[in-house]
Design a protein around this motif. Structure first.
Motif, PDB file in Angstrom:
ATOM      1  N   LEU A 301       0.822  -1.208   0.000  1.00  0.00           N
ATOM      2  CA  LEU A 301       0.000   0.000   0.000  1.00  0.00           C
ATOM      3  C   LEU A 301       0.855   1.256   0.000  1.00  0.00           C
ATOM      4  O   LEU A 301       0.547   2.235  -0.695  1.00  0.00           O
ATOM      5  CB  LEU A 301      -0.924   0.000   1.229  1.00  0.00           C
ATOM      6  N   LEU A 302       1.928   1.241   0.766  1.00  0.00           N
ATOM      7  CA  LEU A 302       2.799   2.417   0.812  1.00  0.00           C
ATOM      8  C   LEU A 302       3.561   2.605  -0.487  1.00  0.00           C
ATOM      9  O   LEU A 302       3.912   3.740  -0.852  1.00  0.00           O
ATOM     10  CB  LEU A 302       3.785   2.300   1.986  1.00  0.00           C
ATOM     11  N   ARG A 303       3.848   1.529  -1.195  1.00  0.00           N
ATOM     12  CA  ARG A 303       4.526   1.682  -2.484  1.00  0.00           C
ATOM     13  C   ARG A 303       3.610   2.329  -3.518  1.00  0.00           C
ATOM     14  O   ARG A 303       4.053   3.130  -4.341  1.00  0.00           O
ATOM     15  CB  ARG A 303       5.017   0.316  -2.990  1.00  0.00           C
ATOM     16  N   THR A 304       2.343   1.983  -3.494  1.00  0.00           N
ATOM     17  CA  THR A 304       1.416   2.534  -4.483  1.00  0.00           C
ATOM     18  C   THR A 304       0.808   3.860  -4.039  1.00  0.00           C
ATOM     19  O   THR A 304       0.388   4.658  -4.875  1.00  0.00           O
ATOM     20  CB  THR A 304       0.276   1.538  -4.754  1.00  0.00           C
ATOM     21  N   ASP A 305       0.743   4.098  -2.726  1.00  0.00           N
ATOM     22  CA  ASP A 305       0.167   5.346  -2.194  1.00  0.00           C
ATOM     23  C   ASP A 305       1.063   5.830  -1.054  1.00  0.00           C
ATOM     24  O   ASP A 305       0.740   5.671   0.120  1.00  0.00           O
ATOM     25  CB  ASP A 305      -1.259   5.085  -1.705  1.00  0.00           C
ATOM     26  N   PRO A 306       2.219   6.426  -1.385  1.00  0.00           N
ATOM     27  CA  PRO A 306       3.232   6.731  -0.359  1.00  0.00           C
ATOM     28  C   PRO A 306       2.801   7.769   0.669  1.00  0.00           C
ATOM     29  O   PRO A 306       3.428   7.867   1.723  1.00  0.00           O
ATOM     30  CB  PRO A 306       4.427   7.231  -1.186  1.00  0.00           C
ATOM     31  N   TYR A 307       1.754   8.539   0.387  1.00  0.00           N
ATOM     32  CA  TYR A 307       1.317   9.572   1.336  1.00  0.00           C
ATOM     33  C   TYR A 307       0.037   9.180   2.057  1.00  0.00           C
ATOM     34  O   TYR A 307      -0.625  10.026   2.648  1.00  0.00           O
ATOM     35  CB  TYR A 307       1.124  10.902   0.595  1.00  0.00           C
ATOM     36  N   ARG A 308      -0.283   7.915   2.032  1.00  0.00           N
ATOM     37  CA  ARG A 308      -1.484   7.425   2.701  1.00  0.00           C
ATOM     38  C   ARG A 308      -1.330   7.531   4.213  1.00  0.00           C
ATOM     39  O   ARG A 308      -0.269   7.235   4.774  1.00  0.00           O
ATOM     40  CB  ARG A 308      -1.733   5.968   2.305  1.00  0.00           C
ATOM     41  N   MET A 309      -2.423   7.955   4.889  1.00  0.00           N
ATOM     42  CA  MET A 309      -2.420   8.064   6.341  1.00  0.00           C
ATOM     43  C   MET A 309      -3.375   7.065   6.991  1.00  0.00           C
ATOM     44  O   MET A 309      -3.109   6.587   8.089  1.00  0.00           O
ATOM     45  CB  MET A 309      -2.814   9.486   6.759  1.00  0.00           C
ATOM     46  N   GLU A 310      -4.487   6.755   6.316  1.00  0.00           N
ATOM     47  CA  GLU A 310      -5.472   5.847   6.893  1.00  0.00           C
ATOM     48  C   GLU A 310      -4.858   4.461   7.127  1.00  0.00           C
ATOM     49  O   GLU A 310      -4.169   3.926   6.260  1.00  0.00           O
ATOM     50  CB  GLU A 310      -6.692   5.715   5.981  1.00  0.00           C
ATOM     51  N   SER A 311      -5.106   3.924   8.291  1.00  0.00           N
ATOM     52  CA  SER A 311      -4.685   2.567   8.698  1.00  0.00           C
ATOM     53  C   SER A 311      -3.183   2.450   8.929  1.00  0.00           C
ATOM     54  O   SER A 311      -2.702   1.377   9.305  1.00  0.00           O
ATOM     55  CB  SER A 311      -5.109   1.509   7.660  1.00  0.00           C
ATOM     56  N   MET A 312      -2.432   3.526   8.740  1.00  0.00           N
ATOM     57  CA  MET A 312      -0.989   3.425   8.957  1.00  0.00           C
ATOM     58  C   MET A 312      -0.634   3.286  10.438  1.00  0.00           C
ATOM     59  O   MET A 312       0.447   2.807  10.778  1.00  0.00           O
ATOM     60  CB  MET A 312      -0.281   4.644   8.355  1.00  0.00           C
ATOM     61  N   ASP A 313      -1.537   3.703  11.325  1.00  0.00           N
ATOM     62  CA  ASP A 313      -1.285   3.476  12.749  1.00  0.00           C
ATOM     63  C   ASP A 313      -1.304   1.976  13.061  1.00  0.00           C
ATOM     64  O   ASP A 313      -0.526   1.500  13.897  1.00  0.00           O
ATOM     65  CB  ASP A 313      -2.298   4.221  13.607  1.00  0.00           C
ATOM     66  N   THR A 314      -2.173   1.237  12.366  1.00  0.00           N
ATOM     67  CA  THR A 314      -2.175  -0.227  12.520  1.00  0.00           C
ATOM     68  C   THR A 314      -0.863  -0.815  12.022  1.00  0.00           C
ATOM     69  O   THR A 314      -0.298  -1.732  12.634  1.00  0.00           O
ATOM     70  CB  THR A 314      -3.357  -0.836  11.758  1.00  0.00           C
ATOM     71  N   TYR A 315      -0.375  -0.292  10.902  1.00  0.00           N
ATOM     72  CA  TYR A 315       0.923  -0.741  10.371  1.00  0.00           C
ATOM     73  C   TYR A 315       2.033  -0.478  11.392  1.00  0.00           C
ATOM     74  O   TYR A 315       2.914  -1.323  11.601  1.00  0.00           O
ATOM     75  CB  TYR A 315       1.201  -0.016   9.062  1.00  0.00           C
ATOM     76  N   SER A 316       1.984   0.666  12.060  1.00  0.00           N
ATOM     77  CA  SER A 316       3.007   0.966  13.071  1.00  0.00           C
ATOM     78  C   SER A 316       2.915   0.006  14.252  1.00  0.00           C
ATOM     79  O   SER A 316       3.937  -0.358  14.846  1.00  0.00           O
ATOM     80  CB  SER A 316       2.871   2.415  13.550  1.00  0.00           C
ATOM     81  N   ASN A 317       1.696  -0.431  14.589  1.00  0.00           N
ATOM     82  CA  ASN A 317       1.552  -1.423  15.661  1.00  0.00           C
ATOM     83  C   ASN A 317       2.212  -2.743  15.283  1.00  0.00           C
ATOM     84  O   ASN A 317       2.814  -3.426  16.128  1.00  0.00           O
ATOM     85  CB  ASN A 317       0.068  -1.659  15.956  1.00  0.00           C
ATOM     86  N   ILE A 318       2.098  -3.114  14.006  1.00  0.00           N
ATOM     87  CA  ILE A 318       2.734  -4.345  13.528  1.00  0.00           C
ATOM     88  C   ILE A 318       4.249  -4.219  13.631  1.00  0.00           C
ATOM     89  O   ILE A 318       4.937  -5.133  14.110  1.00  0.00           O
ATOM     90  CB  ILE A 318       2.310  -4.626  12.078  1.00  0.00           C
ATOM     91  N   LEU A 319       4.784  -3.102  13.172  1.00  0.00           N
ATOM     92  CA  LEU A 319       6.230  -2.882  13.229  1.00  0.00           C
ATOM     93  C   LEU A 319       6.719  -2.854  14.671  1.00  0.00           C
ATOM     94  O   LEU A 319       7.810  -3.351  14.977  1.00  0.00           O
ATOM     95  CB  LEU A 319       6.586  -1.579  12.518  1.00  0.00           C
ATOM     96  N   TYR A 320       5.909  -2.295  15.555  1.00  0.00           N
ATOM     97  CA  TYR A 320       6.266  -2.267  16.980  1.00  0.00           C
ATOM     98  C   TYR A 320       6.309  -3.686  17.548  1.00  0.00           C
ATOM     99  O   TYR A 320       7.246  -4.056  18.262  1.00  0.00           O
ATOM    100  CB  TYR A 320       5.255  -1.421  17.739  1.00  0.00           C
ATOM    101  N   ALA A 321       5.283  -4.490  17.215  1.00  0.00           N
ATOM    102  CA  ALA A 321       5.229  -5.862  17.734  1.00  0.00           C
ATOM    103  C   ALA A 321       6.399  -6.692  17.220  1.00  0.00           C
ATOM    104  O   ALA A 321       6.913  -7.566  17.932  1.00  0.00           O
ATOM    105  CB  ALA A 321       3.902  -6.512  17.361  1.00  0.00           C
ATOM    106  N   LYS A 322       6.842  -6.432  15.987  1.00  0.00           N
ATOM    107  CA  LYS A 322       7.954  -7.184  15.401  1.00  0.00           C
ATOM    108  C   LYS A 322       9.310  -6.544  15.709  1.00  0.00           C
ATOM    109  O   LYS A 322      10.342  -7.058  15.277  1.00  0.00           O
ATOM    110  CB  LYS A 322       7.765  -7.283  13.885  1.00  0.00           C
ATOM    111  N   GLU A 323       9.269  -5.421  16.446  1.00  0.00           N
ATOM    112  CA  GLU A 323      10.492  -4.695  16.814  1.00  0.00           C
ATOM    113  C   GLU A 323      11.313  -4.316  15.575  1.00  0.00           C
ATOM    114  O   GLU A 323      12.540  -4.384  15.581  1.00  0.00           O
ATOM    115  CB  GLU A 323      11.336  -5.509  17.797  1.00  0.00           C
ATOM    116  N   SER A 324      10.611  -3.891  14.518  1.00  0.00           N
ATOM    117  CA  SER A 324      11.276  -3.440  13.287  1.00  0.00           C
ATOM    118  C   SER A 324      11.608  -1.963  13.446  1.00  0.00           C
ATOM    119  O   SER A 324      10.880  -1.083  12.951  1.00  0.00           O
ATOM    120  CB  SER A 324      10.371  -3.684  12.073  1.00  0.00           C
ATOM    121  N   PHE A 325      12.698  -1.694  14.145  1.00  0.00           N
ATOM    122  CA  PHE A 325      13.001  -0.319  14.539  1.00  0.00           C
ATOM    123  C   PHE A 325      13.243   0.576  13.332  1.00  0.00           C
ATOM    124  O   PHE A 325      12.720   1.692  13.249  1.00  0.00           O
ATOM    125  CB  PHE A 325      14.235  -0.309  15.452  1.00  0.00           C
TER     126      PHE A 325
END
Length: 583
Positions: A301-325
């Motif tokens: 989604l970010l590759r096709t819509d790099p300025y998207r804001m909707e649902s990106m907080d959920t994406y950040s939760n995933i990165l947090y859970a996986k410790e993808s700093f």
């Protein structure tokens, strides 16, 4: 939904209608679906945004799923008959159009009372809706101001929208006379909801979406009112294909993840490039704890819509859970440069600081998100987690309770309250909150483990209930492997060696498959070696005892003793030395 072209025409009309009525979020949603429909003609090209969607493996996979599950003509599945989309009448002749344009401009500039005043005396349905909606927004704006004046931006307040009674009188009269359109019904439903008339609001909103299915804002309000599956099943909805979007969203809210995923995949047969649907699919995978799958979709989604804001907080939760700093850092910088005054941006930056261990800064950004949107559920819940890390128990409890007030179905907030009361030694309270959380998310092993721990704690000592909870956890694919070890331990304490051996064996197999070792690993082999020797399974006992020789604790000497006894009983040589087996 007989063809893609009909979908495109209906969506274009919906974007204009919703935009004219001031429902900009619903208009944006419809426009996103419009872009996501591929034309029927083979020669036409899909949309591009610097990246060709067809070059992506993930896009190929979504398209393959859609092609496999639908006919080539993109018609609905066999046996499904959708009703046509009603077109609302345009009553421009009843309005002073110049006054309407003035009111619409004032509304867009957030001058709500001025917009309502500009339409006084007009009786057209469009003018009535905009006048009442502007008055409602003026009341909401004043309510927010009173809350800040009395209690601060994040405080609780008993402030109410003082315009509700006036709006309800006018809209209820129009409703009785059947001179109200779908948008007026939508507003009437919101007013009834705010006044606490939930069942009446539900009925009015159903009437609204049946008369004009394209108002996604009305579907969203309907979703928030359907708190149980029984309520969802009793809704008398026309079989328009917008109903599928609603059902998928409702299934997601009700934690019916398999049903939600199936519905969204069916919608992908038409809206094959819809970013909204793919974001929802990713959210379903996130809720099912399938983090890798969800991360792949969000990356696309970010590759096709790099300025998207909707649902990106959920994406950040995933990165947090996986410790993808590094990835979370990149996402935080991107949203900061795109729009730092969005609640989603503040939440993402807060997750970034939390992963760095800077919990004070994380709380600061969560509070900023809540100043922008006091009903931002995720911020309240995550801020509660940060207060837990900071050992600020009263603030954590308050944050979790505020989250539950916004959405009683937020299992994370119930779980957080359970943790807080367990830390304070109030086990009965903790058990109550854990059970509420488990009822909302029955497939989460962590919740059953927490309940089991409460049941076996000193004030209760209810071992049988604890065992049942651990079994539920094991059935939910306990990723941390807590349930199997605890079941083995509890059965061992109860003297049920056969059952204990079964679960120790399962736990040992799991650790072997994951190539993990530790105290539980040694404990399982130690118990199994002694158990197998006691029941006459000498070959298995020798196998486990030999593996124990690699340990460094007191179990190593016990293993030597077991092996000596086994060798002696098998060969008759009691004096056989076994030290050379040791490393």
């Amino acid at each position: 939904m007989a063809s893609k072209e009909s979908c495109r025409n209906e969506l274009r009309h919906a974007v204009k209608q919703l935009s004219d009525r001031g429902l900009h979020s619903a208009s944006k949603w419809a426009a996103e679906l419009l872009v996501g429909i591929e034309p029927d003609t083979p020669s036409s090209r899909p949309r591009t945004s610097g990246v060709t969607p067809l070059s992506s493996t993930l896009r190929h996979r979504f398209r393959a799923i859609a092609a496999a599950e639908s006919p080539a003509t993109a018609t609905p599945p066999a046996g499904v008959s959708y009703v046509s989309t009603p077109i609302p009448s345009d009553d421009t002749d009843n309005d002073d159009y110049d006054s309407y344009l003035l009111a619409k401009s004032c509304f867009d500039c957030r001058e709500y009372r001025r917009a309502s005043h500009a339409l006084r005396g007009q009786t057209g349905k469009r003018a009535v809706f905009l006048r009442c909606y502007a008055l409602y927004m003026a009341g909401e704006k004043r309510k927010e101001e009173e809350t800040i004046e009395l209690e601060g931006p994040l405080g609780k307040s008993d402030s109410v929208n003082t315009e509700l009674a006036t709006i309800e009188r006018e809209l209820s009269s129009l409703h009785r006379n059947r001179s109200i359109d779908s948008f007026g019904l939508y507003l009437y439903g919101i007013v009834l909801r705010d006044k606490g008339c939930g069942s009446q609001a539900l009925s009015v909103l159903v009437e609204s979406v049946n008369s004009y299915p394209w108002n996604w804002s009305a579907w969203t309000e309907l979703t928030s009112l359907c708190t149980t599956l029984d309520m969802l099943r009793t809704l008398n909805l026309k079989n328009h294909w917008m109903k599928d979007f609603f059902l998928a969203s409702a299934f997601l809210e009700l934690k019916m993840h398999e049903e939600a995923l199936e519905t969204y995949k069916r919608l992908l047969t038409i809206f094959r490039l819809s970013d909204y649907i793919q974001a929802q699919v990713a959210t379903v995978h996130y809720n099912m704890r399938e983090l890798d799958e969800a991360e792949l979709i969000f990356e696309e989604l970010l590759r096709t819509d790099p300025y998207r804001m909707e649902s990106m907080d959920t994406y950040s939760n995933i990165l947090y859970a996986k410790e993808s700093f590094s990835t979370l850092s990149f996402l935080a910088h991107r949203v900061f440069l795109t729009d730092k005054y969005r609640p989603e941006s503040c939440c993402i930056i807060a997750n970034y600081y939390s992963l760095k261990g800077q919990h004070e800064k994380s709380v600061l950004y969560f509070r900023r998100a809540l100043k922008l949107n006091r009903k931002y559920l995720s911020a309240w819940t995550l801020m509660g987690h940060e207060y837990v890390e900071m050992k600020n128990t009263p603030a954590a409890i308050d944050a979790y309770r505020r989250a539950i007030e916004i959405n009683p179905r937020d299992y994370r907030a119930w779980y957080g309250l359970g943790q807080m009361y367990e830390m304070m030694g109030m086990i009965f309270y903790a058990l109550y909150y854990y059970s509420k959380s488990a009822a909302l998310q029955p497939n989460d092993a962590r919740l059953w483990n927490a309940m089991a721990h409460c049941y076996e704690s000193a004030p209760l000592g209810r071992i049988e209930e604890a065992i049942r909870c651990y079994k539920r956890s094991a059935d939910c694919n306990d990723a941390e492997g807590i349930a199997l070890h605890e079941l083995a331990r509890l059965y061992g304490e109860l003297g049920q060696a056969d059952q204990a051996a079964v679960y120790y064996k399962k736990d040992l197999d799991r650790m072997d498959a994951e190539e993990r070792q530790g105290p539980n690993y040694v404990e399982a082999m130690f118990f199994l070696a002694k158990y197998c020797k006691s029941v006459g399974r000498y070959d298995e006992a020798e196998h486990y005892a030999t593996r124990l020789l690699d340990s460094t604790g007191p179990e190593k000497e016990t293993a030597k003793s077991i092996l000596r006894g086994l060798r002696a009983s098998n060969s008759g040589f009691a004096s056989m030395e076994i030290d050379h087996f040791a490393p």
